[in-house]
Motif scaffolding. Structure first.
Motif, PDB file in Angstrom:
ATOM      1  N   LEU A   1      70.788  56.872 -85.196  1.00  0.00           N
ATOM      2  CA  LEU A   1      71.389  57.463 -83.744  1.00  0.00           C
ATOM      3  C   LEU A   1      71.961  59.108 -84.234  1.00  0.00           C
ATOM      4  CD1 LEU A   1      73.102  54.621 -81.601  1.00  0.00           C
ATOM      5  CD2 LEU A   1      70.878  55.598 -81.390  1.00  0.00           C
ATOM      6  N   HIS A   2      72.227  59.081 -85.421  1.00  0.00           N
ATOM      7  CA  HIS A   2      72.833  60.490 -85.923  1.00  0.00           C
ATOM      8  C   HIS A   2      71.498  61.353 -85.768  1.00  0.00           C
ATOM      9  CE1 HIS A   2      74.826  63.452 -88.100  1.00  0.00           C
ATOM     10  NE2 HIS A   2      73.846  63.639 -88.865  1.00  0.00           N
ATOM     11  N   ALA A   3      70.273  60.765 -86.276  1.00  0.00           N
ATOM     12  CA  ALA A   3      69.219  61.785 -86.415  1.00  0.00           C
ATOM     13  C   ALA A   3      68.740  62.025 -84.832  1.00  0.00           C
ATOM     14  CB  ALA A   3      68.173  60.955 -87.189  1.00  0.00           C
ATOM     15  N   GLU A   4      68.910  61.042 -84.069  1.00  0.00           N
ATOM     16  CA  GLU A   4      68.598  61.481 -82.543  1.00  0.00           C
ATOM     17  C   GLU A   4      69.306  62.273 -81.829  1.00  0.00           C
ATOM     18  OE1 GLU A   4      67.684  59.278 -78.233  1.00  0.00           O
ATOM     19  OE2 GLU A   4      68.204  57.856 -80.134  1.00  0.00           O
TER      20      GLU A   4
ATOM     21  N   CYS B   1      67.206  46.690 -73.841  1.00  0.00           N
ATOM     22  CA  CYS B   1      67.280  46.197 -75.001  1.00  0.00           C
ATOM     23  C   CYS B   1      66.066  46.252 -75.863  1.00  0.00           C
ATOM     24  CB  CYS B   1      67.799  44.744 -74.922  1.00  0.00           C
ATOM     25  SG  CYS B   1      67.771  43.841 -76.483  1.00  0.00           S
ATOM     26  N   ASN B   2      65.845  47.053 -76.969  1.00  0.00           N
ATOM     27  CA  ASN B   2      64.619  47.088 -77.561  1.00  0.00           C
ATOM     28  C   ASN B   2      64.144  46.011 -78.612  1.00  0.00           C
ATOM     29  OD1 ASN B   2      65.933  47.702 -80.065  1.00  0.00           O
ATOM     30  ND2 ASN B   2      66.044  49.847 -79.520  1.00  0.00           N
ATOM     31  N   GLU B   3      63.176  45.940 -79.190  1.00  0.00           N
ATOM     32  CA  GLU B   3      62.851  44.903 -79.997  1.00  0.00           C
ATOM     33  C   GLU B   3      63.712  44.694 -81.195  1.00  0.00           C
ATOM     34  OE1 GLU B   3      58.609  45.693 -81.058  1.00  0.00           O
ATOM     35  OE2 GLU B   3      58.080  44.971 -78.839  1.00  0.00           O
ATOM     36  N   LEU B   4      64.526  45.853 -81.616  1.00  0.00           N
ATOM     37  CA  LEU B   4      65.273  45.738 -82.727  1.00  0.00           C
ATOM     38  C   LEU B   4      66.704  45.464 -82.517  1.00  0.00           C
ATOM     39  CD1 LEU B   4      63.920  48.848 -84.494  1.00  0.00           C
ATOM     40  CD2 LEU B   4      63.434  46.414 -85.212  1.00  0.00           C
ATOM     41  N   GLY B   5      66.835  45.084 -81.290  1.00  0.00           N
ATOM     42  CA  GLY B   5      68.354  44.792 -80.811  1.00  0.00           C
ATOM     43  C   GLY B   5      69.238  45.870 -80.260  1.00  0.00           C
ATOM     44  N   GLY B   6      68.697  47.018 -80.533  1.00  0.00           N
ATOM     45  CA  GLY B   6      69.329  48.247 -79.601  1.00  0.00           C
ATOM     46  C   GLY B   6      69.440  47.989 -78.284  1.00  0.00           C
TER      47      GLY B   6
ATOM     48  N   PRO C   1      68.174  50.089 -90.127  1.00  0.00           N
ATOM     49  CA  PRO C   1      67.598  51.462 -90.624  1.00  0.00           C
ATOM     50  C   PRO C   1      66.410  52.022 -89.557  1.00  0.00           C
ATOM     51  CG  PRO C   1      66.737  49.745 -91.874  1.00  0.00           C
ATOM     52  CD  PRO C   1      67.766  49.095 -91.188  1.00  0.00           C
ATOM     53  N   GLU C   2      65.784  51.179 -88.779  1.00  0.00           N
ATOM     54  CA  GLU C   2      64.922  51.548 -87.780  1.00  0.00           C
ATOM     55  C   GLU C   2      65.232  52.591 -86.906  1.00  0.00           C
ATOM     56  OE1 GLU C   2      63.304  47.934 -89.640  1.00  0.00           O
ATOM     57  OE2 GLU C   2      65.116  48.726 -88.661  1.00  0.00           O
ATOM     58  N   ILE C   3      66.726  52.595 -86.578  1.00  0.00           N
ATOM     59  CA  ILE C   3      67.232  53.161 -85.409  1.00  0.00           C
ATOM     60  C   ILE C   3      68.265  54.210 -86.037  1.00  0.00           C
ATOM     61  CG2 ILE C   3      68.557  53.265 -83.323  1.00  0.00           C
ATOM     62  CD1 ILE C   3      67.178  50.298 -82.676  1.00  0.00           C
TER      63      ILE C   3
ATOM     64  N   VAL D   1      74.944  55.079 -72.956  1.00  0.00           N
ATOM     65  CA  VAL D   1      75.421  54.647 -74.230  1.00  0.00           C
ATOM     66  C   VAL D   1      74.422  53.908 -75.019  1.00  0.00           C
ATOM     67  CG1 VAL D   1      77.078  53.557 -76.028  1.00  0.00           C
ATOM     68  CG2 VAL D   1      77.640  54.752 -73.749  1.00  0.00           C
ATOM     69  N   LYS D   2      73.829  54.478 -76.010  1.00  0.00           N
ATOM     70  CA  LYS D   2      72.976  53.580 -77.242  1.00  0.00           C
ATOM     71  C   LYS D   2      73.750  53.113 -78.188  1.00  0.00           C
ATOM     72  CE  LYS D   2      68.741  55.307 -77.786  1.00  0.00           C
ATOM     73  NZ  LYS D   2      67.662  56.094 -78.109  1.00  0.00           N
ATOM     74  N   TRP D   3      73.701  51.746 -78.262  1.00  0.00           N
ATOM     75  CA  TRP D   3      74.540  51.239 -79.541  1.00  0.00           C
ATOM     76  C   TRP D   3      73.340  50.341 -80.347  1.00  0.00           C
ATOM     77  CZ3 TRP D   3      74.262  46.073 -80.706  1.00  0.00           C
ATOM     78  CH2 TRP D   3      75.360  45.754 -81.540  1.00  0.00           C
ATOM     79  N   VAL D   4      73.794  50.403 -81.475  1.00  0.00           N
ATOM     80  CA  VAL D   4      73.069  49.660 -82.643  1.00  0.00           C
ATOM     81  C   VAL D   4      73.807  49.233 -83.644  1.00  0.00           C
ATOM     82  CG1 VAL D   4      72.580  51.497 -84.001  1.00  0.00           C
ATOM     83  CG2 VAL D   4      70.672  49.721 -84.040  1.00  0.00           C
ATOM     84  N   ALA D   5      73.410  47.898 -84.084  1.00  0.00           N
ATOM     85  CA  ALA D   5      74.332  47.209 -84.938  1.00  0.00           C
ATOM     86  C   ALA D   5      74.130  48.042 -86.380  1.00  0.00           C
ATOM     87  CB  ALA D   5      73.933  45.646 -85.197  1.00  0.00           C
TER      88      ALA D   5
END
Length: 255
Positions: free
Chosen positions: A51-54, A21-26, A47-49, A39-43
């Protein structure tokens, strides 16, 4: 913890284990069935994460270096997700390697050198330059962030003077394709202590190699304690550059 519905759907009958769990809630989950997937998940609205760019960066980098294979990615009104194939190795901050920080630091240094030497700068469509990162620093300042939000090493600095310092970067030492988040957890290490792979390449792009090196060595203090950065620099094959290290750590804090 509550498993997001999209993660449960992607898992099917696989065992779901939350692993990060990262500092941004991802969130990151391991799915174990016939094969291991992550699976990486983010709400939505984080904008800081991106996943399409990754996913784009992983697919590009995978042509030359070992990074997770993208299985699928997507987004809806509530969240975004990225599914990748597992790699048989442990994070450099796994308890196994926290107990052997000298080995972990050397693996991180060797892995970073391999990445920088292998990925072709002239063919990279992504950038992580100082100029490209400064607008984010200004956005954070405009949102009210300042020294109190920075690492302890920088909290004594005056905000205006620190921003002025960012506007005067040191000359480029060597342009490479940087990882973009070369902190210790993002290096995978094999059980024999050898470098295995990199993960979390959402900011990968062309920049001075010290943008990676300064933060990679800094992160050893966060994860292992002081005194291990020399092993990373030695494994990479470079002497510490105090001016560039100081600049890129301040840029990391502010941007």
């Amino acid at each position: 913890m509550d498993v997001p519905s999209v993660v449960a759907a992607l898992a099917g009958g696989d065992t779901i284990t939350p692993v990060w769990c990262n500092e941004l809630g991802g969130l990151t989950f391991r799915l174990e069935g016939e094969a291991v997937r992550y699976v990486k998940w983010v709400a939505a609205g984080t904008p800081e994460i991106d996943l399409h760019a990754e996913a784009e960066r992983l697919a590009w980098a995978r042509q030359w270096v070992t990074v997770p294979r993208v299985i699928e990615h997507g987004a809806d009104d509530e969240c975004a997700w990225l599914v990748t194939a597992g790699i048989p190795a442990r994070s450099a901050v796994d308890p196994r390697w926290v107990a052997e920080p000298v080995t972990a630091a050397a693996a991180i240094g060797r892995g970073l050198r391999l990445l920088h030497d292998t990925l072709p700068v002239e063919r990279c469509p992504f950038e992580w330059s100082v100029e490209g990162r400064l607008p984010r620093a200004d956005e954070r300042i405009a949102d009210g962030e300042g020294p109190a939000d920075w690492s302890p090493e920088h909290r004594h600095l005056d905000l205006a003077k620190a921003r002025e310092r960012l506007g005067d970067p040191p000359a480029i030492d060597k342009l490479v394709v940087c990882h973009g988040d070369a902190c210790a957890p993002n290096t995978l290490v094999r059980d024999d202590g050898a470098f295995a792979a990199h993960v979390d390449l959402g900011s990968l792009g062309v920049a001075d190699r010290w943008a990676d090196l300064a933060v990679a060595a800094w992160s050893l203090e966060w994860n292992f304690g002081t005194g291990y950065d020399g092993g990373l620099y030695e494994a990479y094959g470079i002497a510490p550059d105090p001016v560039r290290i100081a600049y890129y750590r301040l840029l990391w804090d502010m941007a």
